[in-house]
Design a protein around this motif. Structure first.
Motif, PDB file in Angstrom:
ATOM      1  N   TYR A  93      32.781  -2.083 -22.089  1.00  0.00           N
ATOM      2  CA  TYR A  93      33.716  -1.123 -21.531  1.00  0.00           C
ATOM      3  C   TYR A  93      33.770   0.123 -22.393  1.00  0.00           C
ATOM      4  CZ  TYR A  93      36.642  -4.213 -24.415  1.00  0.00           C
ATOM      5  OH  TYR A  93      37.126  -5.024 -25.394  1.00  0.00           O
ATOM      6  N   GLY A  94      34.084   1.206 -21.735  1.00  0.00           N
ATOM      7  CA  GLY A  94      34.063   2.496 -22.380  1.00  0.00           C
ATOM      8  C   GLY A  94      32.685   3.122 -22.395  1.00  0.00           C
ATOM      9  N   ILE A  95      31.678   2.395 -21.912  1.00  0.00           N
ATOM     10  CA  ILE A  95      30.301   2.875 -21.985  1.00  0.00           C
ATOM     11  C   ILE A  95      29.747   3.177 -20.606  1.00  0.00           C
ATOM     12  CG2 ILE A  95      28.025   2.385 -22.900  1.00  0.00           C
ATOM     13  CD1 ILE A  95      30.152   2.525 -25.004  1.00  0.00           C
ATOM     14  N   LEU A  96      29.750   2.172 -19.752  1.00  0.00           N
ATOM     15  CA  LEU A  96      29.093   2.318 -18.449  1.00  0.00           C
ATOM     16  C   LEU A  96      30.020   1.808 -17.375  1.00  0.00           C
ATOM     17  CD1 LEU A  96      26.553   2.908 -16.775  1.00  0.00           C
ATOM     18  CD2 LEU A  96      25.766   0.616 -17.333  1.00  0.00           C
ATOM     19  N   CYS A  97      30.291   2.619 -16.361  1.00  0.00           N
ATOM     20  CA  CYS A  97      31.227   2.223 -15.306  1.00  0.00           C
ATOM     21  C   CYS A  97      30.450   1.985 -14.033  1.00  0.00           C
ATOM     22  CB  CYS A  97      32.277   3.307 -15.072  1.00  0.00           C
ATOM     23  SG  CYS A  97      33.427   2.912 -13.733  1.00  0.00           S
ATOM     24  N   PHE A  98      30.405   0.734 -13.610  1.00  0.00           N
ATOM     25  CA  PHE A  98      29.736   0.386 -12.363  1.00  0.00           C
ATOM     26  C   PHE A  98      30.800   0.164 -11.297  1.00  0.00           C
ATOM     27  CE2 PHE A  98      26.631  -1.144 -15.437  1.00  0.00           C
ATOM     28  CZ  PHE A  98      25.517  -0.467 -14.965  1.00  0.00           C
ATOM     29  N   VAL A  99      30.780   0.983 -10.252  1.00  0.00           N
ATOM     30  CA  VAL A  99      31.665   0.792  -9.117  1.00  0.00           C
ATOM     31  C   VAL A  99      30.761   0.655  -7.908  1.00  0.00           C
ATOM     32  CG1 VAL A  99      33.629   1.679  -7.816  1.00  0.00           C
ATOM     33  CG2 VAL A  99      33.393   2.230 -10.235  1.00  0.00           C
ATOM     34  N   LEU A 100      30.372  -0.559  -7.615  1.00  0.00           N
ATOM     35  CA  LEU A 100      29.381  -0.808  -6.579  1.00  0.00           C
ATOM     36  C   LEU A 100      30.103  -1.176  -5.296  1.00  0.00           C
ATOM     37  CD1 LEU A 100      26.873  -2.895  -8.685  1.00  0.00           C
ATOM     38  CD2 LEU A 100      27.192  -0.446  -8.548  1.00  0.00           C
ATOM     39  N   PHE A 101      29.722  -0.535  -4.205  1.00  0.00           N
ATOM     40  CA  PHE A 101      30.471  -0.754  -2.975  1.00  0.00           C
ATOM     41  C   PHE A 101      29.566  -0.489  -1.794  1.00  0.00           C
ATOM     42  CE2 PHE A 101      31.144   3.447  -4.667  1.00  0.00           C
ATOM     43  CZ  PHE A 101      30.771   4.261  -3.614  1.00  0.00           C
ATOM     44  N   GLY A 102      30.115  -0.698  -0.609  1.00  0.00           N
ATOM     45  CA  GLY A 102      29.357  -0.407   0.607  1.00  0.00           C
ATOM     46  C   GLY A 102      28.769  -1.652   1.205  1.00  0.00           C
ATOM     47  N   ASN A 103      28.421  -1.601   2.454  1.00  0.00           N
ATOM     48  CA  ASN A 103      27.817  -2.720   3.155  1.00  0.00           C
ATOM     49  C   ASN A 103      26.312  -2.640   3.066  1.00  0.00           C
ATOM     50  OD1 ASN A 103      30.307  -3.706   4.055  1.00  0.00           O
ATOM     51  ND2 ASN A 103      30.322  -2.193   5.711  1.00  0.00           N
ATOM     52  N   SER A 104      25.674  -3.753   2.758  1.00  0.00           N
ATOM     53  CA  SER A 104      24.220  -3.756   2.637  1.00  0.00           C
ATOM     54  C   SER A 104      23.592  -4.040   3.979  1.00  0.00           C
ATOM     55  CB  SER A 104      23.784  -4.829   1.626  1.00  0.00           C
ATOM     56  OG  SER A 104      24.150  -6.098   2.094  1.00  0.00           O
ATOM     57  N   ALA A 105      22.415  -3.475   4.173  1.00  0.00           N
ATOM     58  CA  ALA A 105      21.659  -3.776   5.384  1.00  0.00           C
ATOM     59  C   ALA A 105      21.127  -5.195   5.300  1.00  0.00           C
ATOM     60  CB  ALA A 105      20.510  -2.784   5.516  1.00  0.00           C
ATOM     61  N   PHE A 106      20.721  -5.704   6.407  1.00  0.00           N
ATOM     62  CA  PHE A 106      20.216  -7.072   6.449  1.00  0.00           C
ATOM     63  C   PHE A 106      19.040  -7.220   5.504  1.00  0.00           C
ATOM     64  CE2 PHE A 106      19.524 -11.153   8.068  1.00  0.00           C
ATOM     65  CZ  PHE A 106      18.154 -11.333   8.209  1.00  0.00           C
ATOM     66  N   ALA A 107      19.114  -8.249   4.649  1.00  0.00           N
ATOM     67  CA  ALA A 107      18.055  -8.601   3.705  1.00  0.00           C
ATOM     68  C   ALA A 107      17.801  -7.497   2.675  1.00  0.00           C
ATOM     69  CB  ALA A 107      16.776  -8.954   4.432  1.00  0.00           C
ATOM     70  N   GLN A 108      18.758  -6.647   2.427  1.00  0.00           N
ATOM     71  CA  GLN A 108      18.608  -5.614   1.409  1.00  0.00           C
ATOM     72  C   GLN A 108      19.778  -5.663   0.436  1.00  0.00           C
ATOM     73  OE1 GLN A 108      17.900  -1.685   2.817  1.00  0.00           O
ATOM     74  NE2 GLN A 108      15.838  -2.155   3.526  1.00  0.00           N
ATOM     75  N   HIS A 109      19.476  -5.409  -0.843  1.00  0.00           N
ATOM     76  CA  HIS A 109      20.548  -5.289  -1.823  1.00  0.00           C
ATOM     77  C   HIS A 109      21.102  -3.870  -1.757  1.00  0.00           C
ATOM     78  CE1 HIS A 109      16.905  -3.959  -3.962  1.00  0.00           C
ATOM     79  NE2 HIS A 109      17.709  -3.149  -4.641  1.00  0.00           N
ATOM     80  N   ASN A 110      22.321  -3.721  -2.239  1.00  0.00           N
ATOM     81  CA  ASN A 110      22.970  -2.411  -2.227  1.00  0.00           C
ATOM     82  C   ASN A 110      23.865  -2.318  -3.456  1.00  0.00           C
ATOM     83  OD1 ASN A 110      24.346  -0.033  -1.742  1.00  0.00           O
ATOM     84  ND2 ASN A 110      24.664  -0.445   0.424  1.00  0.00           N
ATOM     85  N   PHE A 111      23.417  -1.591  -4.469  1.00  0.00           N
ATOM     86  CA  PHE A 111      24.167  -1.413  -5.701  1.00  0.00           C
ATOM     87  C   PHE A 111      24.471   0.072  -5.869  1.00  0.00           C
ATOM     88  CE2 PHE A 111      21.333  -5.001  -7.587  1.00  0.00           C
ATOM     89  CZ  PHE A 111      21.956  -5.937  -6.762  1.00  0.00           C
ATOM     90  N   LYS A 112      25.732   0.407  -6.047  1.00  0.00           N
ATOM     91  CA  LYS A 112      26.120   1.793  -6.272  1.00  0.00           C
ATOM     92  C   LYS A 112      27.051   1.860  -7.475  1.00  0.00           C
ATOM     93  CE  LYS A 112      26.046   2.931  -1.314  1.00  0.00           C
ATOM     94  NZ  LYS A 112      26.835   3.452  -0.175  1.00  0.00           N
ATOM     95  N   GLY A 113      27.108   3.012  -8.117  1.00  0.00           N
ATOM     96  CA  GLY A 113      28.001   3.129  -9.253  1.00  0.00           C
ATOM     97  C   GLY A 113      27.991   4.497  -9.877  1.00  0.00           C
ATOM     98  N   PHE A 114      28.626   4.610 -11.035  1.00  0.00           N
ATOM     99  CA  PHE A 114      28.715   5.855 -11.764  1.00  0.00           C
ATOM    100  C   PHE A 114      28.445   5.606 -13.243  1.00  0.00           C
ATOM    101  CE2 PHE A 114      31.187   6.655  -7.995  1.00  0.00           C
ATOM    102  CZ  PHE A 114      30.949   7.994  -7.703  1.00  0.00           C
ATOM    103  N   ILE A 115      27.822   6.567 -13.889  1.00  0.00           N
ATOM    104  CA  ILE A 115      27.659   6.523 -15.333  1.00  0.00           C
ATOM    105  C   ILE A 115      28.321   7.744 -15.945  1.00  0.00           C
ATOM    106  CG2 ILE A 115      25.516   5.208 -15.235  1.00  0.00           C
ATOM    107  CD1 ILE A 115      24.009   7.806 -15.830  1.00  0.00           C
TER     108      ILE A 115
END
Length: 352
Positions: A5-27
């Motif tokens: 913590y204090g280093i990297l902020c991952f805020v991953l959200f959203g709906n993934s498509a079929f058979a696909q990963h979906n990672f989102k975030g902020f640095i």
């Protein structure tokens, strides 16, 4: 994971498509370069390294620090993955970065598969972090383990004498093992096993003693073989377990010495089998070629496909979001594993 913590902020959200990963975030742009890397960890002894061979892809964060990973590059079977950022991406530091020795980096380990949507809502505030939110209930197992290890480190700071440290070793060794079982995920247990059995760990001596009569280790092997029968993790653990049992068995009774010879015989059979398998892989018949191709990592298979489509190294780098030097490394690995020396030889191997 208090180190994170204090280093990297991952805020991953959203709906993934079929058979696909979906990672989102902020640095945090004020702290890190804008490159974010996604890696797959096939060797659980390299969890803490930054290894070019393990990197699946990378993305560049935008001016707000936002980044996104999507696609169908992940396996359908659960594996160990890593997101990491660092400040070793300049031309002067490129060798250090890809040799796994970047001193200014942070990462987060997690379990995932091909269609997961995950949230890592870590706060920038030094004393606050939130639980993982994921479509996969196993994703946050490593973070739970790291939180328990933080408690362990705090407990050790209160025990200064050798006698108390020995008592603490025994207590936390058992606590970590039991916690791993409670998570009902063999990969999480493997993460704990790698920590407790590491030869540089203060627990290693206790681990060798525990290995002599604790059925836990055979139980973990059974759980891995049941959940991940064809996994590299299972094969690696099985080989390590046999080797470590061989190390501790000569100190046992004559009965155990008998089993030492049995284990040695099994190891020799395994060695002969692997040599035979290598010969088959090097053969260029259809079956041998399929076996050889299966030895390639996911990223190397992606590079192979693009090579067969007559793409240049630069085209491949653009398609996979990696550097040209990284592509060259993958191309050399493909040549070596398939026993060829040129693109023409590679194409004739698959098109004849």
């Amino acid at each position: 994971m208090r180190f994170f913590y204090g280093i990297l902020c991952f805020v991953l959200f959203g709906n993934s498509a079929f058979a696909q990963h979906n990672f989102k975030g902020f640095i945090d742009h004020d702290r890190w370069e804008n490159q974010v890397y996604l890696s797959v960890i096939d060797d659980y002894r390299t969890l803490s390294n930054i290894n070019d061979e393990q990197i699946i892809t990378r993305v560049s964060a935008d001016s707000t620090g936002f980044f996104q990973f999507t696609g169908n590059q992940l396996d359908t079977e659960q594996k160990i993955y890593k997101l990491h950022v660092d400040n070793c991406v300049s031309e002067d530091d490129i060798n250090i970065h890809f040799e796994g020795h970047c001193s200014d980096s942070k990462d987060i380990l997690f379990i995932a598969k091909h269609n997961d949507t995950i949230q890592f809502p870590l706060s920038f505030d030094a004393q606050m972090f939130c639980d993982i939110v994921s479509s996969n209930p196993k994703t946050g197992a490593f973070i739970k383990i790291d939180s328990l290890k933080d408690e362990m480190k705090f407990a050790y700071s209160e025990f200064r004498s050798i006698a108390n440290r020995e008592l603490n070793n025994k207590k936390w060794f058992k606590t970590l093992q039991d916690f791993g079982v409670s998570l009902n995920e063999p990969l999480a247990e493997l993460y704990i096993y790698a920590f407790l059995s590491d030869r540089s760990s203060p627990f290693h001596r206790y681990y060798l003693e525990d290995l002599k009569d604790n059925p836990y280790y055979d139980g973990l092997l059974s759980r891995l073989e049941s959940s991940y029968p064809n996994s590299a993790y299972t094969r690696q653990y099985k080989a390590e377990l046999a080797s470590d049992k061989f190390i501790v068995s000569p100190t046992e009774s004559d009965t155990d010495l008998f089993w030492t010879y049995i284990l040695f015989g099994l190891l020799m059979i395994s060695l002969l089998f692997n040599l035979k398998l290598i010969r088959k892989i090097r053969g260029k018949n259809g079956k041998g070629l399929a076996e050889a191709t299966s030895q390639l990592t996911k990223q190397e298979q992606n590079v192979l496909q693009l090579l067969l489509e007559d793409n240049s190294n630069k085209d491949i780098a653009d398609a996979l979001f990696v550097s040209v030097s990284t592509v060259k490394t993958h191309v050399n690995n493909v040549y070596r594993k398939l026993n060829v020396s040129s693109r023409d030889e590679l194409k004739s191997l698959y098109h004849k």
